[in-house]
Design an enzyme around this catalytic site. Sequence first.
Site, PDB file in Angstrom:
ATOM      1  N   GLN A 247       0.729 -10.778  -3.787  1.00 40.41           N
ATOM      2  CA  GLN A 247      -0.695 -10.577  -3.782  1.00 40.41           C
ATOM      3  C   GLN A 247      -1.193  -9.677  -5.241  1.00 40.41           C
ATOM      4  OE1 GLN A 247      -0.430  -7.531  -0.570  1.00 40.41           O
ATOM      5  NE2 GLN A 247      -1.812  -8.894   0.648  1.00 40.41           N
TER       6      GLN A 247
ATOM      7  N   CYS B 221       0.677  -1.191   0.117  1.00 41.02           N
ATOM      8  CA  CYS B 221      -0.113   0.179  -0.136  1.00 41.02           C
ATOM      9  C   CYS B 221       0.929   1.258  -0.004  1.00 41.02           C
ATOM     10  CB  CYS B 221      -0.855  -0.032   1.144  1.00 41.02           C
ATOM     11  SG  CYS B 221      -1.381  -1.494   1.878  1.00 41.02           S
TER      12      CYS B 221
ATOM     13  N   ASP C  78      -2.644  -7.288  -5.920  1.00 42.44           N
ATOM     14  CA  ASP C  78      -2.932  -6.052  -5.144  1.00 42.44           C
ATOM     15  C   ASP C  78      -3.349  -5.148  -6.030  1.00 42.44           C
ATOM     16  OD1 ASP C  78      -3.427  -4.940  -2.783  1.00 42.44           O
ATOM     17  OD2 ASP C  78      -1.306  -4.782  -2.164  1.00 42.44           O
TER      18      ASP C  78
ATOM     19  N   HIS D  19      -4.776  -0.743  -5.408  1.00 43.11           N
ATOM     20  CA  HIS D  19      -5.416   0.475  -4.550  1.00 43.11           C
ATOM     21  C   HIS D  19      -6.185   1.480  -5.556  1.00 43.11           C
ATOM     22  CE1 HIS D  19      -2.196  -1.339  -2.226  1.00 43.11           C
ATOM     23  NE2 HIS D  19      -3.196  -1.127  -1.279  1.00 43.11           N
TER      24      HIS D  19
ATOM     25  N   HIS E 108      -8.446  -0.863  -0.976  1.00 36.30           N
ATOM     26  CA  HIS E 108      -7.468  -2.030  -1.187  1.00 36.30           C
ATOM     27  C   HIS E 108      -8.259  -2.919  -1.516  1.00 36.30           C
ATOM     28  CE1 HIS E 108      -4.677  -0.340   1.949  1.00 36.30           C
ATOM     29  NE2 HIS E 108      -5.731   0.109   2.547  1.00 36.30           N
TER      30      HIS E 108
ATOM     31  N   ARG F 237       5.759 -12.093   5.103  1.00 34.53           N
ATOM     32  CA  ARG F 237       5.165 -11.934   6.612  1.00 34.53           C
ATOM     33  C   ARG F 237       5.577 -12.786   7.508  1.00 34.53           C
ATOM     34  NH1 ARG F 237      -1.107 -10.078   5.072  1.00 34.53           N
ATOM     35  NH2 ARG F 237      -0.468  -8.265   3.673  1.00 34.53           N
TER      36      ARG F 237
ATOM     37  N   LYS G  22     -15.274  -3.496   5.069  1.00 34.11           N
ATOM     38  CA  LYS G  22     -14.538  -4.438   4.094  1.00 34.11           C
ATOM     39  C   LYS G  22     -15.905  -5.322   3.625  1.00 34.11           C
ATOM     40  CE  LYS G  22     -12.620  -7.763   7.099  1.00 34.11           C
ATOM     41  NZ  LYS G  22     -11.462  -8.751   7.156  1.00 34.11           N
TER      42      LYS G  22
HETATM   43 ZN    ZN Z   1      -3.277  -2.159   0.606  1.00 35.77          ZN
END
Ligand code: ZN
Length: 558
Positions: free
Chosen positions: A303, A256, A305, A307, A433, A285, A387
Amino acid sequence: MAHAVKELYPDIKLAIGPATSEGFYYDFDSEHTFSEDDLPKIEEKMREIIKRDSPFVRREMPREEAIRLFERLGEPYKVELLKEMEDEYVTVYEEDNFIDLCKGPHLESTGKVKAFKLLSVAGAYWRGDERNKMLQRIYGVSFFTEEELNNHLRFLEEVKKRDHRRLGKELDLFSINEEIGPGLVLWHPRGATVRRVIEEFWLKEHIKANYHILYTPHIARLDLWRKTGHVDFYRENMYSPMEIEGLEYEIKPMNCPFHVSVYKSHLRSYRDLPLRYAELGTVYRYERSGVLHGLLRVRGFTQDDAHIFCTEEQIEDEVKAVLDFTIFILSSFGFKDYDIYLSTRPDEYVGTEAGWEKATNALRMALEDKGLNYSIDPGEGVFYGPKIDIKVKDCLGRAWQCSTIQVDFNIPERLDIKYRGPDSRDHRPVMIHRALMGSLERFMGILIEHYAGAFPVWLSPVQVSILTISERHVGYARDVLAHLINRGIRADIDEDNEKIGYKIRRATMLKTPYMCIIGEKEVTNRSVNVRMRDGRNLGEMGLEDFTGMIEEEIKGRR
Ligand code: ZN
Protein backbone atom coordinates in the site's frame (compact mmCIF):
# COMPACT_ATOMS: atom_id res chain seq x y z
CA MET A 1 -31.86 -18.69 -21.89
CA ALA A 2 -32.82 -21.00 -19.06
CA HIS A 3 -35.94 -22.00 -20.98
CA ALA A 4 -33.89 -22.68 -24.12
CA VAL A 5 -31.35 -24.78 -22.19
CA LYS A 6 -34.19 -26.71 -20.54
CA GLU A 7 -35.80 -27.45 -23.92
CA LEU A 8 -32.49 -28.63 -25.36
CA TYR A 9 -31.40 -30.59 -22.27
CA PRO A 10 -34.55 -31.63 -20.38
CA ASP A 11 -32.51 -33.35 -17.61
CA ILE A 12 -30.74 -30.22 -16.38
CA LYS A 13 -31.59 -28.73 -12.98
CA LEU A 14 -31.99 -24.99 -12.63
CA ALA A 15 -29.98 -23.25 -9.92
CA ILE A 16 -29.95 -19.43 -9.98
CA GLY A 17 -29.85 -16.88 -12.76
CA PRO A 18 -29.55 -13.22 -11.80
CA ALA A 19 -29.04 -10.06 -13.83
CA THR A 20 -25.71 -8.41 -12.97
CA SER A 21 -24.04 -5.12 -13.83
CA GLU A 22 -22.25 -6.98 -16.64
CA GLY A 23 -25.24 -8.79 -18.13
CA PHE A 24 -26.81 -12.00 -16.91
CA TYR A 25 -25.97 -15.61 -16.19
CA TYR A 26 -27.66 -18.84 -15.19
CA ASP A 27 -26.19 -21.76 -13.25
CA PHE A 28 -27.21 -25.26 -14.31
CA ASP A 29 -26.62 -28.69 -12.85
CA SER A 30 -26.15 -30.80 -15.93
CA GLU A 31 -24.76 -34.15 -17.07
CA HIS A 32 -23.76 -32.50 -20.32
CA THR A 33 -20.64 -30.35 -19.99
CA PHE A 34 -21.28 -27.09 -21.77
CA SER A 35 -18.64 -25.57 -24.00
CA GLU A 36 -18.62 -22.41 -26.10
CA ASP A 37 -19.50 -24.61 -29.07
CA ASP A 38 -22.95 -25.17 -27.52
CA LEU A 39 -23.73 -21.46 -27.39
CA PRO A 40 -24.90 -20.95 -31.02
CA LYS A 41 -27.38 -23.79 -30.62
CA ILE A 42 -28.76 -22.29 -27.41
CA GLU A 43 -28.96 -18.86 -29.04
CA GLU A 44 -30.89 -20.42 -31.93
CA LYS A 45 -33.39 -21.91 -29.49
CA MET A 46 -33.65 -18.57 -27.69
CA ARG A 47 -34.54 -16.87 -30.97
CA GLU A 48 -37.24 -19.49 -31.48
CA ILE A 49 -38.70 -18.78 -28.01
CA ILE A 50 -38.58 -15.03 -28.69
CA LYS A 51 -40.47 -15.59 -31.94
CA ARG A 52 -43.22 -17.45 -30.05
CA ASP A 53 -43.81 -14.19 -28.18
CA SER A 54 -45.36 -15.96 -25.20
CA PRO A 55 -46.45 -13.64 -22.39
CA PHE A 56 -44.69 -13.72 -19.00
CA VAL A 57 -47.30 -14.44 -16.35
CA ARG A 58 -46.69 -13.54 -12.72
CA ARG A 59 -48.21 -15.71 -10.01
CA GLU A 60 -48.05 -15.12 -6.30
CA MET A 61 -48.42 -18.19 -4.11
CA PRO A 62 -47.78 -19.33 -0.54
CA ARG A 63 -44.19 -20.48 -0.10
CA GLU A 64 -45.40 -23.95 0.89
CA GLU A 65 -47.26 -24.28 -2.38
CA ALA A 66 -44.18 -23.16 -4.33
CA ILE A 67 -42.10 -25.82 -2.57
CA ARG A 68 -44.57 -28.48 -3.68
CA LEU A 69 -44.60 -27.04 -7.21
CA PHE A 70 -40.81 -27.17 -7.61
CA GLU A 71 -40.64 -30.60 -5.98
CA ARG A 72 -43.10 -31.77 -8.61
CA LEU A 73 -41.00 -30.12 -11.34
CA GLY A 74 -37.88 -31.92 -10.01
CA GLU A 75 -35.95 -28.71 -9.23
CA PRO A 76 -34.09 -29.42 -5.95
CA TYR A 77 -32.09 -26.15 -6.00
CA LYS A 78 -35.27 -24.07 -6.15
CA VAL A 79 -36.72 -26.16 -3.30
CA GLU A 80 -33.59 -25.56 -1.22
CA LEU A 81 -33.82 -21.79 -1.80
CA LEU A 82 -37.53 -21.73 -0.98
CA LYS A 83 -37.04 -23.68 2.24
CA GLU A 84 -34.58 -21.08 3.48
CA MET A 85 -36.78 -18.08 2.67
CA GLU A 86 -38.83 -16.49 5.37
CA ASP A 87 -41.49 -14.85 3.21
CA GLU A 88 -44.98 -16.19 3.51
CA TYR A 89 -45.69 -15.57 -0.16
CA VAL A 90 -43.36 -15.85 -3.14
CA THR A 91 -43.73 -15.16 -6.86
CA VAL A 92 -43.13 -17.37 -9.85
CA TYR A 93 -43.10 -16.30 -13.48
CA GLU A 94 -44.09 -18.52 -16.36
CA GLU A 95 -44.15 -18.29 -20.10
CA ASP A 96 -45.24 -21.11 -22.35
CA ASN A 97 -44.28 -24.28 -20.45
CA PHE A 98 -41.38 -22.77 -18.50
CA ILE A 99 -41.73 -21.81 -14.83
CA ASP A 100 -39.15 -20.13 -12.63
CA LEU A 101 -38.99 -18.78 -9.12
CA CYS A 102 -38.50 -15.05 -9.58
CA LYS A 103 -39.11 -11.74 -7.87
CA GLY A 104 -39.55 -10.06 -11.24
CA PRO A 105 -40.34 -7.74 -12.85
CA HIS A 106 -40.22 -9.13 -16.39
CA LEU A 107 -40.95 -7.95 -19.90
CA GLU A 108 -44.53 -8.45 -21.08
CA SER A 109 -43.58 -11.28 -23.39
CA THR A 110 -40.58 -13.11 -24.83
CA GLY A 111 -41.00 -11.20 -28.11
CA LYS A 112 -39.85 -8.01 -26.40
CA VAL A 113 -36.29 -9.33 -26.16
CA LYS A 114 -34.28 -7.61 -28.91
CA ALA A 115 -30.51 -7.98 -29.14
CA PHE A 116 -28.64 -10.57 -27.09
CA LYS A 117 -25.53 -12.72 -27.15
CA LEU A 118 -24.23 -15.59 -25.06
CA LEU A 119 -20.61 -14.95 -24.17
CA SER A 120 -18.99 -17.75 -22.24
CA VAL A 121 -19.30 -20.75 -19.96
CA ALA A 122 -17.58 -21.36 -16.64
CA GLY A 123 -17.75 -23.62 -13.61
CA ALA A 124 -19.33 -22.16 -10.47
CA TYR A 125 -19.90 -23.77 -7.09
CA TRP A 126 -23.47 -23.82 -5.83
CA ARG A 127 -23.71 -20.72 -3.65
CA GLY A 128 -20.05 -19.94 -4.30
CA ASP A 129 -18.93 -22.52 -1.74
CA GLU A 130 -16.19 -24.90 -2.84
CA ARG A 131 -17.61 -27.65 -0.60
CA ASN A 132 -20.75 -27.68 -2.78
CA LYS A 133 -21.30 -29.20 -6.18
CA MET A 134 -19.68 -27.51 -9.18
CA LEU A 135 -22.38 -26.20 -11.49
CA GLN A 136 -22.09 -24.83 -15.01
CA ARG A 137 -22.62 -21.16 -15.63
CA ILE A 138 -23.54 -19.58 -18.95
CA TYR A 139 -23.00 -15.83 -19.32
CA GLY A 140 -24.79 -13.50 -21.70
CA VAL A 141 -25.70 -9.90 -22.41
CA SER A 142 -28.81 -8.26 -23.78
CA PHE A 143 -29.51 -4.82 -25.23
CA PHE A 144 -32.37 -2.85 -26.72
CA THR A 145 -30.67 -2.61 -30.12
CA GLU A 146 -28.17 -4.52 -32.29
CA GLU A 147 -26.03 -1.38 -32.38
CA GLU A 148 -25.70 -1.23 -28.59
CA LEU A 149 -24.92 -4.92 -28.51
CA ASN A 150 -22.21 -4.55 -31.15
CA ASN A 151 -20.68 -1.61 -29.32
CA HIS A 152 -20.57 -3.71 -26.18
CA LEU A 153 -18.98 -6.66 -27.97
CA ARG A 154 -16.31 -4.34 -29.36
CA PHE A 155 -15.74 -3.05 -25.81
CA LEU A 156 -15.29 -6.65 -24.56
CA GLU A 157 -12.80 -7.31 -27.37
CA GLU A 158 -10.83 -4.23 -26.27
CA VAL A 159 -10.95 -5.38 -22.62
CA LYS A 160 -9.53 -8.75 -23.66
CA LYS A 161 -6.73 -7.10 -25.65
CA ARG A 162 -5.77 -5.02 -22.62
CA ASP A 163 -5.95 -7.85 -20.05
CA HIS A 164 -3.00 -7.14 -17.76
CA ARG A 165 -2.45 -10.84 -17.08
CA ARG A 166 -1.80 -11.51 -20.77
CA LEU A 167 0.23 -8.30 -21.26
CA GLY A 168 2.17 -8.97 -18.05
CA LYS A 169 3.43 -12.17 -19.62
CA GLU A 170 3.99 -10.80 -23.14
CA LEU A 171 5.91 -7.80 -21.85
CA ASP A 172 7.70 -9.89 -19.18
CA LEU A 173 6.58 -7.61 -16.34
CA PHE A 174 5.52 -10.03 -13.59
CA SER A 175 4.34 -13.54 -12.89
CA ILE A 176 2.25 -15.40 -10.36
CA ASN A 177 2.79 -19.14 -10.07
CA GLU A 178 1.62 -22.17 -8.13
CA GLU A 179 5.06 -22.91 -6.70
CA ILE A 180 5.17 -19.56 -4.87
CA GLY A 181 1.43 -19.62 -4.24
CA PRO A 182 -1.69 -17.99 -5.64
CA GLY A 183 -2.07 -14.23 -5.21
CA LEU A 184 1.66 -13.67 -4.59
CA VAL A 185 3.40 -11.55 -7.19
CA LEU A 186 6.91 -11.93 -8.59
CA TRP A 187 8.11 -8.73 -10.23
CA HIS A 188 10.40 -9.44 -13.17
CA PRO A 189 13.16 -6.92 -14.00
CA ARG A 190 11.00 -5.02 -16.51
CA GLY A 191 7.96 -4.81 -14.21
CA ALA A 192 10.17 -4.08 -11.22
CA THR A 193 11.66 -1.15 -13.15
CA VAL A 194 8.21 0.38 -13.69
CA ARG A 195 7.39 -0.16 -10.04
CA ARG A 196 10.68 1.38 -8.93
CA VAL A 197 10.04 4.47 -11.07
CA ILE A 198 6.61 4.79 -9.46
CA GLU A 199 8.11 4.37 -5.99
CA GLU A 200 10.83 6.95 -6.62
CA PHE A 201 8.24 9.46 -7.86
CA TRP A 202 6.04 8.69 -4.85
CA LEU A 203 8.92 9.13 -2.44
CA LYS A 204 10.13 12.41 -3.90
CA GLU A 205 6.65 13.91 -3.89
CA HIS A 206 5.91 12.78 -0.32
CA ILE A 207 9.06 14.37 0.98
CA LYS A 208 8.08 17.61 -0.82
CA ALA A 209 4.62 17.38 0.80
CA ASN A 210 6.12 17.21 4.31
CA TYR A 211 5.56 13.55 5.05
CA HIS A 212 8.01 11.54 7.14
CA ILE A 213 8.85 8.22 5.52
CA LEU A 214 8.72 5.12 7.74
CA TYR A 215 9.73 1.48 7.46
CA THR A 216 7.98 -1.03 9.71
CA PRO A 217 8.14 -4.82 10.25
CA HIS A 218 5.97 -7.40 8.49
CA ILE A 219 4.89 -9.19 11.67
CA ALA A 220 3.86 -8.08 15.11
CA ARG A 221 2.59 -9.60 18.38
CA LEU A 222 -0.95 -10.89 18.15
CA ASP A 223 -1.75 -8.82 21.25
CA LEU A 224 -1.27 -5.66 19.18
CA TRP A 225 -3.98 -6.81 16.75
CA ARG A 226 -6.21 -7.59 19.74
CA LYS A 227 -5.80 -4.04 21.00
CA THR A 228 -6.61 -2.52 17.61
CA GLY A 229 -9.71 -4.69 17.29
CA HIS A 230 -8.49 -6.47 14.15
CA VAL A 231 -8.70 -9.88 15.81
CA ASP A 232 -12.38 -9.24 16.50
CA PHE A 233 -13.42 -7.40 13.36
CA TYR A 234 -10.95 -8.40 10.70
CA ARG A 235 -10.09 -12.00 11.49
CA GLU A 236 -11.45 -13.50 8.25
CA ASN A 237 -8.90 -11.47 6.24
CA MET A 238 -5.96 -12.42 8.45
CA TYR A 239 -3.67 -15.45 8.31
CA SER A 240 -3.19 -17.83 11.22
CA PRO A 241 -0.81 -16.57 13.88
CA MET A 242 2.68 -18.07 14.23
CA GLU A 243 4.59 -18.77 17.41
CA ILE A 244 8.01 -17.38 18.26
CA GLU A 245 9.51 -18.21 21.66
CA GLY A 246 6.15 -18.91 23.17
CA LEU A 247 4.53 -15.69 21.93
CA GLU A 248 2.00 -15.41 19.15
CA TYR A 249 2.76 -13.20 16.15
CA GLU A 250 0.63 -12.20 13.22
CA ILE A 251 1.62 -11.17 9.69
CA LYS A 252 0.33 -7.65 9.17
CA PRO A 253 -2.89 -6.99 7.28
CA MET A 254 -2.43 -3.23 7.80
CA ASN A 255 0.30 -0.73 8.61
CA CYS A 256 -1.70 1.59 10.88
CA PRO A 257 -0.73 0.31 14.37
CA PHE A 258 2.97 0.52 13.52
CA HIS A 259 2.64 4.19 12.66
CA VAL A 260 0.74 4.74 15.89
CA SER A 261 3.57 3.08 17.75
CA VAL A 262 6.05 5.53 16.21
CA TYR A 263 3.72 8.40 17.15
CA LYS A 264 3.64 7.14 20.72
CA SER A 265 7.41 6.89 20.99
CA HIS A 266 7.48 10.55 22.12
CA LEU A 267 5.29 12.87 24.10
CA ARG A 268 3.50 14.90 21.43
CA SER A 269 2.48 18.50 21.71
CA TYR A 270 -0.12 20.43 19.68
CA ARG A 271 2.87 22.14 18.07
CA ASP A 272 3.87 18.78 16.47
CA LEU A 273 0.54 18.44 14.69
CA PRO A 274 -0.28 17.71 11.96
CA LEU A 275 2.19 14.86 11.83
CA ARG A 276 2.28 12.88 8.57
CA TYR A 277 3.78 9.40 8.35
CA ALA A 278 4.00 7.58 5.02
CA GLU A 279 5.20 4.13 4.09
CA LEU A 280 5.17 1.83 1.11
CA GLY A 281 3.94 -0.87 3.45
CA THR A 282 3.56 -4.46 2.32
CA VAL A 283 0.58 -6.23 3.88
CA TYR A 284 -0.93 -9.71 3.60
CA ARG A 285 -4.63 -10.47 3.56
CA TYR A 286 -6.48 -13.68 3.15
CA GLU A 287 -8.56 -13.81 -0.03
CA ARG A 288 -10.26 -16.96 -1.26
CA SER A 289 -8.43 -18.43 -4.24
CA GLY A 290 -11.65 -18.10 -6.28
CA VAL A 291 -11.62 -14.30 -6.10
CA LEU A 292 -7.92 -13.77 -6.86
CA HIS A 293 -7.42 -11.98 -10.17
CA GLY A 294 -3.99 -11.15 -11.60
CA LEU A 295 -2.60 -8.02 -9.95
CA LEU A 296 -6.06 -6.65 -9.17
CA ARG A 297 -6.87 -9.01 -6.32
CA VAL A 298 -3.87 -10.56 -4.55
CA ARG A 299 -2.84 -11.90 -1.16
CA GLY A 300 0.30 -9.83 -0.62
CA PHE A 301 0.47 -6.20 -1.71
CA THR A 302 2.18 -2.92 -1.01
CA GLN A 303 0.00 0.00 0.00
CA ASP A 304 1.11 3.58 -0.55
CA ASP A 305 -0.07 4.18 2.94
CA ALA A 306 0.02 7.24 5.14
CA HIS A 307 -1.42 8.33 8.46
CA ILE A 308 -1.97 11.91 9.43
CA PHE A 309 -2.33 12.76 13.12
CA CYS A 310 -4.07 16.09 13.61
CA THR A 311 -6.63 17.98 15.67
CA GLU A 312 -10.30 18.04 14.71
CA GLU A 313 -9.87 21.64 13.52
CA GLN A 314 -7.09 20.57 11.16
CA ILE A 315 -9.08 17.83 9.38
CA GLU A 316 -10.42 20.10 6.65
CA ASP A 317 -7.08 21.61 5.64
CA GLU A 318 -5.37 18.25 5.77
CA VAL A 319 -8.05 16.64 3.59
CA LYS A 320 -7.79 19.54 1.11
CA ALA A 321 -4.05 18.97 0.86
CA VAL A 322 -4.56 15.23 0.42
CA LEU A 323 -7.15 15.86 -2.33
CA ASP A 324 -4.73 18.12 -4.22
CA PHE A 325 -1.97 15.60 -3.74
CA THR A 326 -4.16 12.71 -4.94
CA ILE A 327 -5.21 14.51 -8.08
CA PHE A 328 -1.65 15.56 -8.83
CA ILE A 329 -0.43 11.96 -8.47
CA LEU A 330 -3.29 10.35 -10.42
CA SER A 331 -3.10 12.89 -13.26
CA SER A 332 0.66 12.37 -13.47
CA PHE A 333 -0.16 8.81 -14.47
CA GLY A 334 -2.61 10.00 -17.11
CA PHE A 335 -5.86 9.61 -15.16
CA LYS A 336 -7.90 12.79 -15.59
CA ASP A 337 -11.43 11.52 -14.89
CA TYR A 338 -12.67 10.54 -11.45
CA ASP A 339 -15.77 9.43 -9.60
CA ILE A 340 -15.67 10.71 -6.04
CA TYR A 341 -17.78 9.37 -3.17
CA LEU A 342 -18.31 10.65 0.34
CA SER A 343 -19.44 7.87 2.68
CA THR A 344 -21.34 8.87 5.80
CA ARG A 345 -22.13 7.32 9.19
CA PRO A 346 -23.35 3.67 9.12
CA ASP A 347 -25.83 2.25 11.64
CA GLU A 348 -23.09 0.76 13.76
CA TYR A 349 -20.26 3.10 14.58
CA VAL A 350 -17.74 4.11 17.21
CA GLY A 351 -17.13 7.66 18.40
CA THR A 352 -19.70 10.34 19.09
CA GLU A 353 -22.42 11.56 16.77
CA ALA A 354 -21.02 15.09 17.12
CA GLY A 355 -17.55 13.91 16.16
CA TRP A 356 -18.90 12.16 13.07
CA GLU A 357 -20.85 15.25 12.12
CA LYS A 358 -17.78 17.45 12.42
CA ALA A 359 -15.54 15.10 10.48
CA THR A 360 -18.11 14.48 7.74
CA ASN A 361 -18.59 18.22 7.36
CA ALA A 362 -14.85 18.74 7.14
CA LEU A 363 -14.66 16.18 4.32
CA ARG A 364 -17.60 17.80 2.54
CA MET A 365 -16.16 21.31 2.91
CA ALA A 366 -12.82 20.12 1.55
CA LEU A 367 -14.50 18.58 -1.54
CA GLU A 368 -16.60 21.67 -2.12
CA ASP A 369 -13.73 24.06 -1.61
CA LYS A 370 -11.79 22.17 -4.28
CA GLY A 371 -14.80 22.35 -6.60
CA LEU A 372 -14.86 18.58 -6.99
CA ASN A 373 -18.06 16.80 -8.02
CA TYR A 374 -18.95 13.99 -5.68
CA SER A 375 -21.81 11.70 -4.72
CA ILE A 376 -22.84 10.78 -1.23
CA ASP A 377 -22.91 7.12 -0.23
CA PRO A 378 -25.24 7.34 2.75
CA GLY A 379 -24.34 4.98 5.59
CA GLU A 380 -21.39 3.51 3.66
CA GLY A 381 -18.66 4.87 5.95
CA VAL A 382 -16.51 2.37 7.83
CA PHE A 383 -17.56 1.80 11.44
CA TYR A 384 -14.61 3.91 12.61
CA GLY A 385 -15.19 7.07 10.56
CA PRO A 386 -16.40 8.82 7.38
CA LYS A 387 -14.33 8.58 4.19
CA ILE A 388 -13.79 9.84 0.67
CA ASP A 389 -13.18 7.29 -2.08
CA ILE A 390 -11.83 8.27 -5.46
CA LYS A 391 -12.25 6.00 -8.46
CA VAL A 392 -10.21 6.67 -11.57
CA LYS A 393 -11.70 6.16 -15.02
CA ASP A 394 -9.49 4.38 -17.50
CA CYS A 395 -9.49 4.95 -21.25
CA LEU A 396 -12.36 2.47 -21.68
CA GLY A 397 -14.44 4.39 -19.14
CA ARG A 398 -14.10 1.70 -16.47
CA ALA A 399 -13.95 3.05 -12.90
CA TRP A 400 -11.31 1.65 -10.53
CA GLN A 401 -11.19 2.29 -6.82
CA CYS A 402 -7.70 3.58 -5.97
CA SER A 403 -7.54 6.46 -3.53
CA THR A 404 -9.17 6.60 -0.15
CA ILE A 405 -9.13 9.17 2.67
CA GLN A 406 -10.58 7.89 5.95
CA VAL A 407 -11.07 9.62 9.26
CA ASP A 408 -10.60 7.25 12.21
CA PHE A 409 -12.04 7.78 15.69
CA ASN A 410 -11.41 4.19 16.71
CA ILE A 411 -7.67 3.56 16.74
CA PRO A 412 -6.75 6.78 18.63
CA GLU A 413 -9.15 5.63 21.36
CA ARG A 414 -8.15 1.97 21.41
CA LEU A 415 -4.41 2.62 21.29
CA ASP A 416 -4.78 5.60 23.60
CA ILE A 417 -2.88 8.24 21.64
CA LYS A 418 -2.66 11.79 22.90
CA TYR A 419 -1.13 15.16 22.44
CA ARG A 420 -0.50 17.87 25.00
CA GLY A 421 -2.70 20.89 24.20
CA PRO A 422 -1.96 24.61 24.77
CA ASP A 423 -3.97 24.17 27.99
CA SER A 424 -1.26 21.73 29.20
CA ARG A 425 -3.82 18.91 29.21
CA ASP A 426 -3.98 15.73 27.15
CA HIS A 427 -6.23 15.57 24.09
CA ARG A 428 -7.09 12.86 21.60
CA PRO A 429 -5.77 13.52 18.07
CA VAL A 430 -7.73 12.49 14.97
CA MET A 431 -6.10 9.96 12.69
CA ILE A 432 -6.56 10.07 8.92
CA HIS A 433 -5.65 7.00 6.87
CA ARG A 434 -4.99 7.68 3.23
CA ALA A 435 -3.72 5.87 0.17
CA LEU A 436 -3.36 7.61 -3.18
CA MET A 437 -2.73 4.70 -5.53
CA GLY A 438 -4.23 2.10 -3.22
CA SER A 439 -1.79 -0.72 -3.74
CA LEU A 440 1.13 -0.78 -6.15
CA GLU A 441 0.07 -4.17 -7.48
CA ARG A 442 -3.45 -3.11 -8.27
CA PHE A 443 -2.38 0.29 -9.58
CA MET A 444 0.09 -1.38 -11.90
CA GLY A 445 -2.66 -3.72 -13.18
CA ILE A 446 -4.84 -0.69 -13.91
CA LEU A 447 -1.94 1.16 -15.59
CA ILE A 448 -1.17 -1.81 -17.83
CA GLU A 449 -4.80 -2.00 -18.97
CA HIS A 450 -5.15 1.79 -19.34
CA TYR A 451 -2.10 1.99 -21.61
CA ALA A 452 -2.52 -1.48 -23.14
CA GLY A 453 1.08 -2.03 -22.02
CA ALA A 454 2.43 0.97 -24.01
CA PHE A 455 3.56 2.99 -20.98
CA PRO A 456 4.45 6.67 -21.33
CA VAL A 457 8.18 7.17 -21.73
CA TRP A 458 8.86 8.10 -18.09
CA LEU A 459 7.38 4.75 -16.94
CA SER A 460 8.61 2.48 -19.74
CA PRO A 461 10.90 -0.31 -18.55
CA VAL A 462 13.15 0.38 -21.55
CA GLN A 463 12.88 3.85 -23.05
CA VAL A 464 15.18 3.44 -26.03
CA SER A 465 16.28 0.35 -27.94
CA ILE A 466 19.33 0.74 -30.13
CA LEU A 467 19.14 -1.50 -33.19
CA THR A 468 22.17 -2.14 -35.38
CA ILE A 469 21.84 -2.83 -39.11
CA SER A 470 25.04 -4.84 -39.32
CA GLU A 471 28.02 -5.85 -37.24
CA ARG A 472 30.04 -2.92 -38.64
CA HIS A 473 27.83 -0.52 -36.69
CA VAL A 474 28.13 -2.14 -33.25
CA GLY A 475 31.06 -0.01 -32.10
CA TYR A 476 29.26 3.32 -32.58
CA ALA A 477 25.94 1.83 -31.35
CA ARG A 478 27.64 0.98 -28.05
CA ASP A 479 28.83 4.59 -27.79
CA VAL A 480 25.20 5.71 -28.22
CA LEU A 481 24.09 3.25 -25.52
CA ALA A 482 26.76 4.52 -23.09
CA HIS A 483 25.78 8.13 -23.83
CA LEU A 484 22.07 7.49 -23.11
CA ILE A 485 22.68 5.44 -19.96
CA ASN A 486 25.06 8.11 -18.74
CA ARG A 487 22.22 10.64 -19.07
CA GLY A 488 19.91 8.46 -16.95
CA ILE A 489 17.89 7.09 -19.86
CA ARG A 490 16.92 3.42 -19.73
CA ALA A 491 18.35 2.04 -22.96
CA ASP A 492 19.35 -1.34 -24.33
CA ILE A 493 20.97 -2.59 -27.49
CA ASP A 494 20.02 -5.28 -29.98
CA GLU A 495 23.19 -6.24 -31.83
CA ASP A 496 22.02 -9.74 -32.76
CA ASN A 497 22.78 -10.97 -36.21
CA GLU A 498 19.19 -10.50 -37.42
CA LYS A 499 17.53 -8.44 -40.13
CA ILE A 500 16.63 -4.89 -39.04
CA GLY A 501 12.92 -5.55 -39.79
CA TYR A 502 12.97 -8.41 -37.29
CA LYS A 503 14.66 -6.26 -34.62
CA ILE A 504 12.08 -3.50 -35.12
CA ARG A 505 9.25 -6.00 -34.69
CA ARG A 506 10.86 -7.36 -31.53
CA ALA A 507 11.18 -3.90 -29.92
CA THR A 508 7.68 -2.96 -31.09
CA MET A 509 6.25 -6.11 -29.46
CA LEU A 510 7.85 -5.03 -26.17
CA LYS A 511 6.24 -1.59 -26.70
CA THR A 512 9.56 0.22 -26.35
CA PRO A 513 8.71 3.87 -27.09
CA TYR A 514 11.82 4.76 -29.13
CA MET A 515 14.10 2.80 -31.39
CA CYS A 516 17.39 4.19 -32.62
CA ILE A 517 18.45 2.52 -35.84
CA ILE A 518 22.17 2.64 -36.49
CA GLY A 519 23.53 2.11 -40.01
CA GLU A 520 26.24 3.47 -42.27
CA LYS A 521 24.93 7.03 -42.43
CA GLU A 522 24.42 7.30 -38.66
CA VAL A 523 27.96 6.06 -37.96
CA THR A 524 29.41 8.62 -40.40
CA ASN A 525 27.28 11.50 -39.08
CA ARG A 526 27.47 10.46 -35.40
CA SER A 527 23.63 10.56 -35.41
CA VAL A 528 20.64 8.24 -34.77
CA ASN A 529 17.68 7.30 -36.93
CA VAL A 530 14.60 7.41 -34.70
CA ARG A 531 11.49 5.31 -34.99
CA MET A 532 8.53 5.17 -32.57
CA ARG A 533 6.58 2.11 -31.41
CA ASP A 534 3.46 3.27 -33.29
CA GLY A 535 5.41 3.10 -36.54
CA ARG A 536 6.05 6.85 -36.91
CA ASN A 537 9.45 7.69 -38.28
CA LEU A 538 11.25 10.74 -36.90
CA GLY A 539 14.18 10.23 -39.29
CA GLU A 540 17.79 11.11 -38.66
CA MET A 541 18.53 13.23 -35.59
CA GLY A 542 21.68 14.44 -33.89
CA LEU A 543 22.39 12.29 -30.82
CA GLU A 544 22.27 15.33 -28.53
CA ASP A 545 18.96 16.54 -30.02
CA PHE A 546 17.44 13.13 -29.51
CA THR A 547 18.71 12.88 -25.93
CA GLY A 548 17.36 16.35 -25.09
CA MET A 549 13.96 15.50 -26.59
CA ILE A 550 13.63 12.35 -24.48
CA GLU A 551 14.82 14.09 -21.34
CA GLU A 552 12.10 16.72 -21.78
CA GLU A 553 9.47 14.05 -22.31
CA ILE A 554 10.54 12.16 -19.17
CA LYS A 555 10.66 15.31 -17.10
CA GLY A 556 7.16 16.36 -18.20
CA ARG A 557 5.83 12.82 -17.65
CA ARG A 558 4.22 13.10 -21.08
ZN1 ZN B 1 -4.31 2.91 8.19
